[in-house]
Design an enzyme around this catalytic site. Structure first.
Site, short mmCIF file in Angstrom:
data_model
loop_
_atom_site.label_atom_id
_atom_site.label_comp_id
_atom_site.label_asym_id
_atom_site.label_seq_id
_atom_site.Cartn_x
_atom_site.Cartn_y
_atom_site.Cartn_z
N SER A 70 3.12 6.37 2.76
CA SER A 70 3.19 7.32 1.66
C SER A 70 4.24 8.40 1.91
CB SER A 70 1.82 7.98 1.45
OG SER A 70 0.81 7.01 1.40
N1 SAH Z 1 -2.22 5.49 4.72
C1 SAH Z 1 -1.11 4.62 4.96
C2 SAH Z 1 -0.44 4.10 3.70
C3 SAH Z 1 -1.23 3.00 3.16
S1 SAH Z 1 -0.51 1.94 1.97
C4 SAH Z 1 -0.09 5.27 5.88
O1 SAH Z 1 -0.29 6.42 6.29
O2 SAH Z 1 0.91 4.62 6.21
C5 SAH Z 1 -2.02 1.23 1.41
C6 SAH Z 1 -2.71 0.31 2.36
O3 SAH Z 1 -3.94 -0.06 1.77
C7 SAH Z 1 -1.95 -0.98 2.64
O4 SAH Z 1 -1.69 -1.08 4.01
C8 SAH Z 1 -2.92 -2.06 2.17
O5 SAH Z 1 -2.93 -3.20 3.00
C9 SAH Z 1 -4.24 -1.36 2.21
N2 SAH Z 1 -5.29 -1.91 1.35
C10 SAH Z 1 -5.20 -2.34 0.06
N3 SAH Z 1 -6.39 -2.80 -0.36
C11 SAH Z 1 -7.25 -2.67 0.68
C12 SAH Z 1 -8.64 -2.98 0.88
N4 SAH Z 1 -9.40 -3.52 -0.08
N5 SAH Z 1 -9.18 -2.71 2.08
C13 SAH Z 1 -8.45 -2.15 3.08
N6 SAH Z 1 -7.14 -1.85 2.95
C14 SAH Z 1 -6.55 -2.11 1.77
#
Ligand code: SAH
Length: 222
Positions: A70
């Site tokens: 993000s």
């Molecule tokens: N917080 C992260 C950014 C995350 S991007 C950082 O600091 O870099 C969103 C993430 O959510 C992705 O890695 C994706 O794989 C995950 N995601 C999406 N759906 C999900 C689910 N149902 N359970 C767990 N993770 C999920």
């Protein structure tokens, strides 16, 4: 993008950090504890490959598995809205690069973080070890169901967008607890929401428009 922004290729780490923190402040991240945590966790370690030199810009960047780390100001604003206290146990859905979890780990007692990609969890765990952040536990599974074995949580942060706050996550929030998450019906129009659990139920506050990758069902194949 970045029109009118001069190049910063010749600046040193100290100037880079100053500019990074200044950008956060100018976008509304004013909480001193949040700023200190973001000063201590080097975003450059969480961005690999060709995008690494953009790690100090206020923009989301691609990471493994087609996901994104993000935008720093959004990380700051979400962390600020979460109002984490030193004794808190926090659950994060969407480990991604691990950057948000690392920041939370400096503010909370314990952080549990979940991603549906095993590879992202594996890479993030390596970084948590390198950075000596022993109060983070990460697991690969579908985070929509939360982490019932560790519930309830003081704080929950979701960094992928769902249509509505997932029921299991609401159920795993302590009384007085706060959850911050993006919700929206499409990939382009989403709102950041702050949910507070009260004696009477749940209070909802809409914070600002955001754009996150979707919350996807089930464990990924990688
Ligand atoms: N917080 C992260 C950014 C995350 S991007 C950082 O600091 O870099 C969103 C993430 O959510 C992705 O890695 C994706 O794989 C995950 N995601 C999406 N759906 C999900 C689910 N149902 N359970 C767990 N993770 C999920």
């Amino acid at each position: 993008m970045m029109q009118g922004t001069p190049d910063h290729h010749d600046e040193g780490p100290a100037e880079r950090k100053m500019r990074f923190l200044f950008a956060l402040r100018s976008r509304g991240v004013t909480d001193a504890r949040v700023l200190t945590a973001m000063e201590r966790i080097d975003r450059g370690l969480f961005v690999r490959g060709i995008f690494a030199d953009r790690a100090y810009e206020d923009m989301p960047l691609p990471i493994s598995c087609g996901q994104t780390i993000s935008q720093p100001s959004v990380v700051g604003l979400m962390t600020q809205a979460l109002n984490v206290q030193p004794r808190d146990v926090v659950l994060e859905i969407g480990t991604g690069s691990g950057y948000q979890a690392a920041i939370l780990s400096l503010l909370a007692r314990r952080v549990y973080t979940i991603d549906r990609h095993r590879r992202l969890v594996r890479e993030a765990v390596e970084l948590f070890r390198d950075l000596n952040l022993p109060n983070i536990t990460a697991v690969a599974r579908d985070g929509s169901f939360g982490w019932p074995e560790q519930a309830p949580f003081d704080r929950i942060i979701v960094t992928a967008a769902a249509e509505d706050p997932p029921g299991p996550l609401l159920a795993q929030l302590k009384l007085g607890g706060i959850m911050v998450l993006p919700v929206g019906q499409s990939d382009t129009v989403q709102s950041l929401i702050k949910v507070t659990r009260t004696e009477r139920g749940f209070d909802y506050e809409e914070l600002r428009p955001v754009r996150f990758v979707p919350l996807v069902e089930g464990l990924a194949s990688d």
